[in-house]
Motif scaffolding. Structure first.
Motif, short mmCIF file in Angstrom:
data_model
loop_
_atom_site.label_atom_id
_atom_site.label_comp_id
_atom_site.label_asym_id
_atom_site.label_seq_id
_atom_site.Cartn_x
_atom_site.Cartn_y
_atom_site.Cartn_z
N GLY A 40 0.79 -1.22 0.00
CA GLY A 40 0.00 0.00 0.00
C GLY A 40 0.83 1.27 0.00
O GLY A 40 0.30 2.34 -0.22
N GLU A 41 2.11 1.16 0.24
CA GLU A 41 2.99 2.33 0.24
C GLU A 41 3.83 2.33 -1.02
O GLU A 41 4.52 1.37 -1.31
CB GLU A 41 3.91 2.34 1.46
CG GLU A 41 3.19 2.56 2.77
CD GLU A 41 2.64 3.97 2.91
OE1 GLU A 41 3.17 4.90 2.28
OE2 GLU A 41 1.66 4.13 3.64
N LYS A 42 3.79 3.41 -1.78
CA LYS A 42 4.53 3.50 -3.02
C LYS A 42 5.84 4.25 -2.86
O LYS A 42 6.71 4.17 -3.70
CB LYS A 42 3.69 4.19 -4.11
CG LYS A 42 2.48 3.39 -4.50
CD LYS A 42 1.72 4.08 -5.59
CE LYS A 42 0.50 3.27 -5.96
NZ LYS A 42 -0.30 3.92 -6.95
N ASP A 43 5.98 5.00 -1.80
CA ASP A 43 7.18 5.82 -1.63
C ASP A 43 7.50 5.97 -0.16
O ASP A 43 6.66 5.79 0.71
CB ASP A 43 6.94 7.21 -2.25
CG ASP A 43 8.23 7.98 -2.46
OD1 ASP A 43 9.32 7.41 -2.29
OD2 ASP A 43 8.14 9.16 -2.81
N ALA A 44 8.75 6.29 0.10
CA ALA A 44 9.19 6.51 1.47
C ALA A 44 8.72 7.87 1.96
O ALA A 44 8.44 8.76 1.18
CB ALA A 44 10.71 6.44 1.52
N TRP A 45 8.69 8.02 3.26
CA TRP A 45 8.32 9.30 3.86
C TRP A 45 9.37 10.35 3.62
O TRP A 45 9.08 11.53 3.59
CB TRP A 45 8.10 9.14 5.36
CG TRP A 45 7.04 8.19 5.74
CD1 TRP A 45 5.83 8.01 5.11
CD2 TRP A 45 7.07 7.27 6.82
NE1 TRP A 45 5.11 7.03 5.74
CE2 TRP A 45 5.85 6.56 6.80
CE3 TRP A 45 8.00 6.98 7.80
CZ2 TRP A 45 5.55 5.59 7.73
CZ3 TRP A 45 7.68 6.01 8.71
CH2 TRP A 45 6.48 5.33 8.68
N GLY A 46 10.59 9.92 3.52
CA GLY A 46 11.67 10.88 3.29
C GLY A 46 12.24 11.46 4.55
O GLY A 46 12.79 12.55 4.55
N GLY A 47 12.13 10.74 5.65
CA GLY A 47 12.66 11.23 6.91
C GLY A 47 11.72 12.22 7.57
O GLY A 47 10.65 12.54 7.04
N VAL A 48 12.12 12.70 8.70
CA VAL A 48 11.27 13.60 9.49
C VAL A 48 10.87 14.84 8.69
O VAL A 48 9.73 15.28 8.73
CB VAL A 48 12.00 14.01 10.79
CG1 VAL A 48 11.18 15.02 11.56
CG2 VAL A 48 12.27 12.78 11.64
N VAL A 51 13.23 15.20 3.41
CA VAL A 51 14.35 15.57 2.55
C VAL A 51 14.68 14.51 1.51
O VAL A 51 15.08 14.83 0.39
CB VAL A 51 15.60 15.90 3.40
CG1 VAL A 51 16.84 16.09 2.54
CG2 VAL A 51 15.34 17.15 4.22
N THR A 52 14.48 13.24 1.84
CA THR A 52 14.81 12.16 0.89
C THR A 52 13.59 11.63 0.15
O THR A 52 13.67 10.61 -0.53
CB THR A 52 15.53 11.00 1.62
OG1 THR A 52 14.68 10.49 2.64
CG2 THR A 52 16.86 11.45 2.19
N LYS A 53 12.49 12.33 0.22
CA LYS A 53 11.26 11.89 -0.45
C LYS A 53 11.50 11.71 -1.95
O LYS A 53 12.07 12.57 -2.61
CB LYS A 53 10.15 12.91 -0.25
CG LYS A 53 8.83 12.54 -0.90
CD LYS A 53 7.80 12.31 0.13
CE LYS A 53 6.46 11.99 -0.49
NZ LYS A 53 6.13 10.60 -0.31
N GLY A 54 11.10 10.55 -2.46
CA GLY A 54 11.23 10.26 -3.89
C GLY A 54 12.54 9.58 -4.27
O GLY A 54 12.64 9.00 -5.34
N LEU A 55 13.54 9.63 -3.40
CA LEU A 55 14.83 9.05 -3.73
C LEU A 55 14.82 7.52 -3.66
O LEU A 55 15.50 6.86 -4.44
CB LEU A 55 15.93 9.61 -2.83
CG LEU A 55 16.20 11.10 -2.98
CD1 LEU A 55 17.31 11.53 -2.02
CD2 LEU A 55 16.54 11.47 -4.40
N TYR A 56 14.04 6.96 -2.74
CA TYR A 56 13.98 5.50 -2.65
C TYR A 56 13.40 4.90 -3.92
O TYR A 56 13.88 3.89 -4.41
CB TYR A 56 13.17 5.06 -1.43
CG TYR A 56 13.16 3.56 -1.26
CD1 TYR A 56 14.25 2.92 -0.68
CD2 TYR A 56 12.10 2.78 -1.70
CE1 TYR A 56 14.28 1.54 -0.54
CE2 TYR A 56 12.12 1.41 -1.56
CZ TYR A 56 13.21 0.79 -0.98
OH TYR A 56 13.23 -0.57 -0.85
N ALA A 57 12.41 5.55 -4.49
CA ALA A 57 11.80 5.06 -5.73
C ALA A 57 12.81 5.06 -6.88
O ALA A 57 12.77 4.19 -7.75
CB ALA A 57 10.59 5.91 -6.09
#
Length: 69
Positions: A40-48, A51-57
Motif C-alpha cells: 500500500g505504500e509506493k514511496d518513502a516518507w523521506g525522513g522527518v 528531505v529524501t522523499k522520492g529518492l527510494y523510488a
C-alpha cells in the motif's frame, strides 16, 4: 535569473544528482526510507523533514534506514 528552491528541495536535488552521477553513493539515516516497500505504500516518507522523499523510488536499496542508537 536564479531559481528559488527551499533548503529541503535543494538537498533532495543534490542527493539525487550525486546518486545518479556516482553509483557508489549511499544515504544512511533514521527513517529516511520510512514505509517504502510495505503493501500500500509506493514511496518513502523521506525522513522527518521529507528531505529524501522520492529518492527510494529512484535509487532503491542505496538508501538505508539506521537505528537511533
Amino acid at each position: 535569473m536564479a531559481r528559488k528552491l527551499s533548503m529541503k528541495m535543494a538537498i533532495n536535488e543534490a542527493l539525487d544528482q550525486e546518486m545518479q552521477r556516482d553509483p557508489s553513493v549511499i544515504v544512511l539515516g533514521e527513517d529516511i526510507v520510512g514505509s517504502a516497500g510495505v503493501d500500500g505504500e509506493k514511496d518513502a516518507w523521506g525522513g522527518v523533514l521529507g528531505v529524501t522523499k522520492g529518492l527510494y523510488a529512484k535509487h532503491g536499496d542505496r538508501l538505508l534506514d539506521t537505528p537511533l542508537s
